[in-house]
Design an enzyme around this catalytic site. Structure first.
Site, mmCIF file in Angstrom:
data_model
loop_
_atom_site.group_PDB
_atom_site.id
_atom_site.type_symbol
_atom_site.label_atom_id
_atom_site.label_comp_id
_atom_site.label_asym_id
_atom_site.label_seq_id
_atom_site.Cartn_x
_atom_site.Cartn_y
_atom_site.Cartn_z
ATOM 1 N N GLU A 83 -12.458 -23.951 -23.924
ATOM 2 C CA GLU A 83 -12.078 -22.528 -23.687
ATOM 3 C C GLU A 83 -12.325 -21.600 -24.831
ATOM 4 O O GLU A 83 -12.092 -21.862 -25.712
ATOM 5 C CB GLU A 83 -10.585 -22.344 -23.038
ATOM 6 C CG GLU A 83 -10.290 -21.262 -22.186
ATOM 7 C CD GLU A 83 -8.646 -21.313 -22.032
ATOM 8 O OE1 GLU A 83 -8.048 -21.808 -22.665
ATOM 9 O OE2 GLU A 83 -8.516 -20.710 -20.863
ATOM 10 N N ASN A 129 -3.766 -22.770 -19.962
ATOM 11 C CA ASN A 129 -2.299 -22.913 -20.102
ATOM 12 C C ASN A 129 -1.368 -22.160 -19.216
ATOM 13 O O ASN A 129 -0.325 -22.554 -18.974
ATOM 14 C CB ASN A 129 -2.032 -23.054 -21.406
ATOM 15 C CG ASN A 129 -2.127 -24.265 -22.207
ATOM 16 O OD1 ASN A 129 -2.108 -25.401 -21.639
ATOM 17 N ND2 ASN A 129 -2.828 -24.085 -23.738
ATOM 18 N N HIS A 187 -10.489 -23.225 -27.761
ATOM 19 C CA HIS A 187 -9.543 -24.353 -27.432
ATOM 20 C C HIS A 187 -9.919 -25.348 -26.891
ATOM 21 O O HIS A 187 -10.455 -25.331 -25.639
ATOM 22 C CB HIS A 187 -8.651 -23.101 -26.246
ATOM 23 C CG HIS A 187 -7.310 -23.953 -25.690
ATOM 24 N ND1 HIS A 187 -7.193 -24.075 -24.570
ATOM 25 C CD2 HIS A 187 -6.640 -24.749 -26.522
ATOM 26 C CE1 HIS A 187 -6.046 -24.624 -24.283
ATOM 27 N NE2 HIS A 187 -5.638 -25.259 -25.383
ATOM 28 N N SER A 230 -3.163 -22.793 -28.542
ATOM 29 C CA SER A 230 -3.179 -22.917 -26.817
ATOM 30 C C SER A 230 -2.504 -21.851 -26.196
ATOM 31 O O SER A 230 -2.623 -21.676 -25.059
ATOM 32 C CB SER A 230 -1.964 -24.291 -26.898
ATOM 33 O OG SER A 230 -2.494 -25.584 -27.389
HETATM 34 N N1 LIG Z 1 -2.016 -31.379 -28.200
HETATM 35 C C1 LIG Z 1 -2.785 -30.931 -27.406
HETATM 36 O O1 LIG Z 1 -3.174 -31.522 -26.277
HETATM 37 C C2 LIG Z 1 -3.525 -29.779 -27.587
HETATM 38 C C3 LIG Z 1 -4.518 -29.148 -26.851
HETATM 39 C C4 LIG Z 1 -5.381 -27.974 -27.142
HETATM 40 C C5 LIG Z 1 -4.936 -27.302 -28.377
HETATM 41 N N2 LIG Z 1 -3.854 -27.682 -29.035
HETATM 42 C C6 LIG Z 1 -3.610 -26.884 -30.392
HETATM 43 O O2 LIG Z 1 -3.953 -27.186 -31.316
HETATM 44 C C7 LIG Z 1 -3.202 -27.116 -32.459
HETATM 45 C C8 LIG Z 1 -2.769 -28.354 -33.142
HETATM 46 O O3 LIG Z 1 -2.299 -29.222 -32.249
HETATM 47 P P1 LIG Z 1 -1.974 -30.781 -32.261
HETATM 48 O O4 LIG Z 1 -1.469 -31.303 -31.236
HETATM 49 O O5 LIG Z 1 -3.250 -31.373 -33.067
HETATM 50 O O6 LIG Z 1 -0.770 -30.799 -33.285
HETATM 51 P P2 LIG Z 1 -0.360 -31.907 -34.504
HETATM 52 O O7 LIG Z 1 1.191 -31.774 -34.722
HETATM 53 O O8 LIG Z 1 -0.717 -33.415 -34.057
HETATM 54 O O9 LIG Z 1 -1.088 -31.615 -35.819
HETATM 55 C C9 LIG Z 1 -0.795 -30.456 -36.490
HETATM 56 C C10 LIG Z 1 -1.420 -30.561 -38.027
HETATM 57 O O10 LIG Z 1 -1.462 -29.271 -38.727
HETATM 58 C C11 LIG Z 1 -0.951 -29.626 -40.005
HETATM 59 N N3 LIG Z 1 -0.717 -28.319 -40.583
HETATM 60 C C12 LIG Z 1 0.403 -27.850 -40.552
HETATM 61 N N4 LIG Z 1 0.508 -26.690 -41.344
HETATM 62 C C13 LIG Z 1 -0.794 -26.686 -41.789
HETATM 63 C C14 LIG Z 1 -1.235 -25.843 -42.935
HETATM 64 N N5 LIG Z 1 -0.600 -24.830 -43.272
HETATM 65 N N6 LIG Z 1 -2.522 -26.229 -43.646
HETATM 66 C C15 LIG Z 1 -3.197 -27.605 -43.196
HETATM 67 N N7 LIG Z 1 -2.412 -28.049 -41.947
HETATM 68 C C16 LIG Z 1 -1.464 -27.796 -41.612
HETATM 69 C C17 LIG Z 1 0.222 -30.784 -39.902
HETATM 70 O O11 LIG Z 1 0.153 -31.439 -41.100
HETATM 71 C C18 LIG Z 1 -0.631 -31.517 -38.745
HETATM 72 O O12 LIG Z 1 -1.401 -32.787 -39.176
HETATM 73 C C19 LIG Z 1 -2.108 -26.144 -31.924
HETATM 74 O O13 LIG Z 1 -2.179 -24.909 -32.031
HETATM 75 C C20 LIG Z 1 -2.091 -26.398 -30.766
HETATM 76 O O14 LIG Z 1 -1.423 -25.695 -29.613
HETATM 77 C C21 LIG Z 1 -2.981 -28.872 -28.721
#
Ligand SMILES: NC(=O)c1ccc[n+]([C@@H]2O[C@H](COP(=O)([O-])OP(=O)(O)OC[C@H]3O[C@@H](n4cnc5c(N)ncnc54)[C@H](O)[C@@H]3O)[C@@H](O)[C@H]2O)c1
Length: 315
Positions: A167, A205, A155, A134
């Site tokens: 994005e 963002n 993104h 993000s």
């Molecule tokens: N939540 C949102 O609305 C949103 C929107 C757009 C982008 N993002 C981005 O997406 C990414 C994930 O966010 P999320 O909300 O899904 O987080 P989340 O916490 O729901 O999930 C993250 C996952 O990554 C896993 N993980 C951590 N380290 C790991 C590794 N080394 N190998 C494999 N898996 C691993 C965790 O176990 C977890 O299941 C982030 O970069 C976030 O900024 C989030």
């Protein structure tokens, strides 16, 4: 530029998704739904099972919608089985090596993302690699991949199966071929590309996080309750208020993004104390059943009493 009569095809067949959290599960669901052979990987079996359960629930809602609407919306039960047939989950990251594209969707932490990218690069992965970050610099992440020209940002928006925008972020060394192929792939996923250059927070963002931060301050300073802060923007036509959005996105993820933006863009992105306190207390939002609101099976059941108490203390 794409010729509408002869659209560019990505020639991608097998998609790997790293992380089966909120975003990774949605991305994997969409990739399998759009016909891609999809593998999704996370750290432990229980996490993978929780992520797969989220995907099955999402597909079940679509099947019910199909039945209720006499086939006008959603998907047929037979289609759900085909989608699940194209989708596999694992805890073994080495299984990702024969994918045509890898979509990294792990926690918003630069060191963790670099560790995964470097590991896959070191194991000999050579094809396209995109990050769903993000806020973290695409150019810095690309620097740990042996082929930085094959790296860029993709993104997605939450919830991925419903939101149509994605994005696309060009890193400093992203090649025109990578840009074109990933743009074509984005369209094949049914997503509308929104183009951005690599500057912290990109476009979305950079604009959206200050809005969420100010909403927290409105609650923190006792100006409005959580419900009223949400109501204001519903009246402006938003589908979801900012406080509910925070619980939906994940307070841990929002805090990580705001900290990165604050470091690189200055104090207007400084995370408020209330956001830090909630994360420190393990209140991550809907995913942990507690954030600004309390949640039960994805349904809001009231305001978190700790938030209400905090408001009273701070006035
Ligand atoms: N939540 C949102 O609305 C949103 C929107 C757009 C982008 N993002 C981005 O997406 C990414 C994930 O966010 P999320 O909300 O899904 O987080 P989340 O916490 O729901 O999930 C993250 C996952 O990554 C896993 N993980 C951590 N380290 C790991 C590794 N080394 N190998 C494999 N898996 C691993 C965790 O176990 C977890 O299941 C982030 O970069 C976030 O900024 C989030």
């Amino acid at each position: 530029m794409e010729n509408r009569d002869n659209p560019v095809r990505s020639e991608i067949h097998k998609v790997g998704v790293i992380g089966i959290g909120l975003m990774g599960s949605g991305i994997a669901q969409v990739a399998a739904t759009r016909g891609f052979d999809t593998l999704v990987v996370d750290l432990a079996a229980n996490i993978v099972e929780r992520g797969m359960a989220r995907i099955r629930e999402g597909l079940e809602r679509l099947v019910q919608s199909h039945e209720k609407s006499a086939g006008k919306t959603g998907i047929a039960a037979s289609e759900r089985e085909q989608i699940l047939g194209r989708l596999r989950a694992s805890t073994d990251r080495e299984e990702l090596l024969d994918c045509d594209i890898l979509i990294e969707a792990i926690v918003e932490n630069e060191a963790a993302k670099k560790e995964v990218i470097a590991l896959l690069s070191g194991k000999g992965y050579q094809k396209l690699l995109v990050s769903n970050t993000s806020s973290i610099s695409i150019t810095r992440l690309a620097n740990v991949y042996r082929y930085p020209d094959r790296f860029m940002g993709m993104h997605f928006m939450n919830p991925v199966p419903l939101q149509t925008g994605c994005e696309l972020i060009r890193g400093f060394l992203t090649s025109p071929e990578t840009w074109e192929t990933v743009t074509a792939f984005c369209r094949e996923l049914g997503k509308e590309p929104i183009f951005a250059e690599d500057k912290v927070g990109f476009g979305i963002n950079r604009m959206f996080v200050p809005f969420l931060i100010e909403a927290v301050k409105v609650v923190e300073e006792g100006i409005m309750s959580c419900e009223d802060a949400d109501k204001t923007t519903l009246c402006l036509g938003h589908k979801m208020g900012p406080i509910t959005t925070l619980d939906f996105v994940g307070l841990d993820t929002t805090l990580a993004i705001a900290e990165i933006l604050e470091t690189e863009l200055g104090p207007s992105y400084k995370p408020p104390d209330l956001l830090r306190k909630l994360v420190a207390a393990g209140c991550y939002g809907m995913k942990s059943d507690k954030g600004f609101y309390l949640w039960e099976q994805g349904k809001k059941v009231g305001v978190n009493p700790a938030v209400a108490r905090y408001q009273r203390r701070s006035v």
